[in-house]
Write an enzyme that holds these catalytic residues in place. Sequence first.
Site, PDB file in Angstrom:
ATOM      1  N   ASP A  22       0.824  -1.207   0.000  1.00  0.00           N
ATOM      2  CA  ASP A  22       0.000   0.000   0.000  1.00  0.00           C
ATOM      3  C   ASP A  22       0.863   1.264   0.000  1.00  0.00           C
ATOM      4  O   ASP A  22       1.987   1.263   0.487  1.00  0.00           O
ATOM      5  CB  ASP A  22      -0.906  -0.011   1.239  1.00  0.00           C
ATOM      6  CG  ASP A  22      -2.073   0.954   1.111  1.00  0.00           C
ATOM      7  OD1 ASP A  22      -2.368   1.386  -0.027  1.00  0.00           O
ATOM      8  OD2 ASP A  22      -2.688   1.280   2.141  1.00  0.00           O
ATOM      9  N   GLY A  23       0.310   2.336  -0.569  1.00  0.00           N
ATOM     10  CA  GLY A  23       0.960   3.641  -0.501  1.00  0.00           C
ATOM     11  C   GLY A  23       1.561   4.149  -1.802  1.00  0.00           C
ATOM     12  O   GLY A  23       2.210   5.196  -1.809  1.00  0.00           O
ATOM     13  N   HIS A  39       2.625   3.458  -8.985  1.00  0.00           N
ATOM     14  CA  HIS A  39       2.442   2.034  -9.290  1.00  0.00           C
ATOM     15  C   HIS A  39       3.642   1.503 -10.078  1.00  0.00           C
ATOM     16  O   HIS A  39       4.090   0.389  -9.843  1.00  0.00           O
ATOM     17  CB  HIS A  39       1.149   1.805 -10.068  1.00  0.00           C
ATOM     18  CG  HIS A  39      -0.085   2.193  -9.300  1.00  0.00           C
ATOM     19  ND1 HIS A  39      -0.289   1.804  -7.997  1.00  0.00           N
ATOM     20  CD2 HIS A  39      -1.171   2.936  -9.644  1.00  0.00           C
ATOM     21  CE1 HIS A  39      -1.452   2.291  -7.571  1.00  0.00           C
ATOM     22  NE2 HIS A  39      -2.004   2.989  -8.550  1.00  0.00           N
ATOM     23  N   SER A  67      -7.475  -5.302  -5.357  1.00  0.00           N
ATOM     24  CA  SER A  67      -8.610  -5.868  -4.613  1.00  0.00           C
ATOM     25  C   SER A  67      -9.893  -5.760  -5.436  1.00  0.00           C
ATOM     26  O   SER A  67      -9.970  -4.985  -6.395  1.00  0.00           O
ATOM     27  CB  SER A  67      -8.790  -5.121  -3.288  1.00  0.00           C
ATOM     28  OG  SER A  67      -9.334  -3.838  -3.520  1.00  0.00           O
ATOM     29  N   THR A  68     -10.882  -6.522  -5.040  1.00  0.00           N
ATOM     30  CA  THR A  68     -12.198  -6.428  -5.676  1.00  0.00           C
ATOM     31  C   THR A  68     -12.675  -4.973  -5.648  1.00  0.00           C
ATOM     32  O   THR A  68     -13.215  -4.458  -6.629  1.00  0.00           O
ATOM     33  CB  THR A  68     -13.217  -7.312  -4.909  1.00  0.00           C
ATOM     34  OG1 THR A  68     -12.685  -8.632  -4.811  1.00  0.00           O
ATOM     35  CG2 THR A  68     -14.553  -7.346  -5.597  1.00  0.00           C
ATOM     36  N   GLU A  69     -12.433  -4.322  -4.521  1.00  0.00           N
ATOM     37  CA  GLU A  69     -12.897  -2.939  -4.347  1.00  0.00           C
ATOM     38  C   GLU A  69     -12.104  -1.953  -5.205  1.00  0.00           C
ATOM     39  O   GLU A  69     -12.604  -0.865  -5.528  1.00  0.00           O
ATOM     40  CB  GLU A  69     -12.803  -2.525  -2.876  1.00  0.00           C
ATOM     41  CG  GLU A  69     -13.823  -3.196  -1.964  1.00  0.00           C
ATOM     42  CD  GLU A  69     -13.501  -4.659  -1.628  1.00  0.00           C
ATOM     43  OE1 GLU A  69     -12.322  -5.053  -1.778  1.00  0.00           O
ATOM     44  OE2 GLU A  69     -14.413  -5.390  -1.235  1.00  0.00           O
ATOM     45  N   LEU A 133      10.643 -20.560  -4.532  1.00  0.00           N
ATOM     46  CA  LEU A 133       9.611 -19.723  -3.924  1.00  0.00           C
ATOM     47  C   LEU A 133       8.279 -19.825  -4.680  1.00  0.00           C
ATOM     48  O   LEU A 133       8.252 -19.817  -5.912  1.00  0.00           O
ATOM     49  CB  LEU A 133      10.078 -18.255  -3.933  1.00  0.00           C
ATOM     50  CG  LEU A 133       9.060 -17.216  -3.458  1.00  0.00           C
ATOM     51  CD1 LEU A 133       8.892 -17.264  -1.938  1.00  0.00           C
ATOM     52  CD2 LEU A 133       9.482 -15.807  -3.879  1.00  0.00           C
ATOM     53  N   ARG A 190       1.803  -4.810   6.250  1.00  0.00           N
ATOM     54  CA  ARG A 190       1.129  -3.767   5.470  1.00  0.00           C
ATOM     55  C   ARG A 190       1.994  -2.516   5.504  1.00  0.00           C
ATOM     56  O   ARG A 190       2.394  -2.056   6.567  1.00  0.00           O
ATOM     57  CB  ARG A 190      -0.262  -3.449   6.002  1.00  0.00           C
ATOM     58  CG  ARG A 190      -0.950  -2.386   5.108  1.00  0.00           C
ATOM     59  CD  ARG A 190      -2.402  -2.176   5.404  1.00  0.00           C
ATOM     60  NE  ARG A 190      -2.991  -1.328   4.354  1.00  0.00           N
ATOM     61  CZ  ARG A 190      -4.249  -1.358   3.981  1.00  0.00           C
ATOM     62  NH1 ARG A 190      -5.076  -2.196   4.551  1.00  0.00           N
ATOM     63  NH2 ARG A 190      -4.703  -0.551   3.037  1.00  0.00           N
ATOM     64  N   ARG A 196      -5.197  -1.636   8.776  1.00  0.00           N
ATOM     65  CA  ARG A 196      -6.395  -2.437   8.507  1.00  0.00           C
ATOM     66  C   ARG A 196      -6.068  -3.564   7.533  1.00  0.00           C
ATOM     67  O   ARG A 196      -5.002  -3.608   6.939  1.00  0.00           O
ATOM     68  CB  ARG A 196      -7.538  -1.563   7.985  1.00  0.00           C
ATOM     69  CG  ARG A 196      -7.196  -0.723   6.790  1.00  0.00           C
ATOM     70  CD  ARG A 196      -8.400   0.104   6.300  1.00  0.00           C
ATOM     71  NE  ARG A 196      -7.980   1.022   5.252  1.00  0.00           N
ATOM     72  CZ  ARG A 196      -7.606   2.291   5.462  1.00  0.00           C
ATOM     73  NH1 ARG A 196      -7.621   2.800   6.675  1.00  0.00           N
ATOM     74  NH2 ARG A 196      -7.217   3.050   4.453  1.00  0.00           N
TER      75      ARG A 196
END
Length: 253
Positions: A22-23, A39, A67-69, A133, A190, A196
């Site tokens: 994130d970020g 990105h 994510s889906t969202e 991996l 995260r 969250r």
Amino acid sequence: MDDLTGKIDKTRLPRHIAIIMDGNGRWAKEKGHDRLYGHYQGVESVRNIVESAAEIGVEYLTLYAFSTENWDRPEYEVVGLMELLVDTIRKEVPVLNKNNIRMHVIGNIEMLPQRAQQSLQEALDETSVNNGLNLVLALSYSSRWELVNAVKNIAQDVKDGKMDPSTITQDTLQQYLTTSEFPDPELMIRTSGEYRISNFLLYQLAYAELYFTNTRWPDFRKENLYEAILDYQGRERRFGKISEQIQQEAEIH
Ligand code: IPE
Ligand code: IPE
Ligand code: MG
């Protein structure tokens, strides 16, 4: 950095690390750039972290990439992210092969544009014999989507007479998740100072150690990963028991 590597106990590595990357957007904005630039830079971190995880001997690395969202973001960002995905996967397959890394995907892949689905399938096929991996990309993924799917499939199997509800256990449910082939993550990281889970692996993270850092994803590199692993190794995982029991068990082993 070598110091950090030396401090990590290789016999007590988390087998599976999951990361909410994130970020990117804020990182770019802070530098006066467009979110997409964040990105692009984030891909550099992905490369570095995948390599670093493989180098130290982590077996599974799950990266929450979309994510889906995230489908609800402005169209231009979604399109940009999808293009970046296709380009990156195409470019990285030879590197994955060179490093013996096997790629997996979890999520509602049918939602992705055709081109993305195609390059993903190629990457899955071309890395399928690698046994180093396991890199799991969570794409168009959300945990609630996954759980609803699992429930639907279980209900269908019961309806078809293939399963008796009284035999359903935690293992059964685990087998219906998209992560059925993977152990649960022991460590979840995260980045970027958000505290969250954002619909990520809700079932699988039940006993994961959670590690939050303010570092934005495009700045997150090998030393940050190893710092998180060291932090993890300093914790006592009790699984509901008391400290004395855990210590006794450690003495027996
Ligand atoms: C994470 O960075 C990447 C994706 C969710 C695709 P963000 O794009 O969420 O960046 P911030 O959180 O807005 O800074
Ligand atoms: C979570 O990040 C999803 C990914 C990293 C792919 P978001 O930036 O979408 O999460 P929220 O909206 O801040 O919770
Ligand atoms: Mg974000």
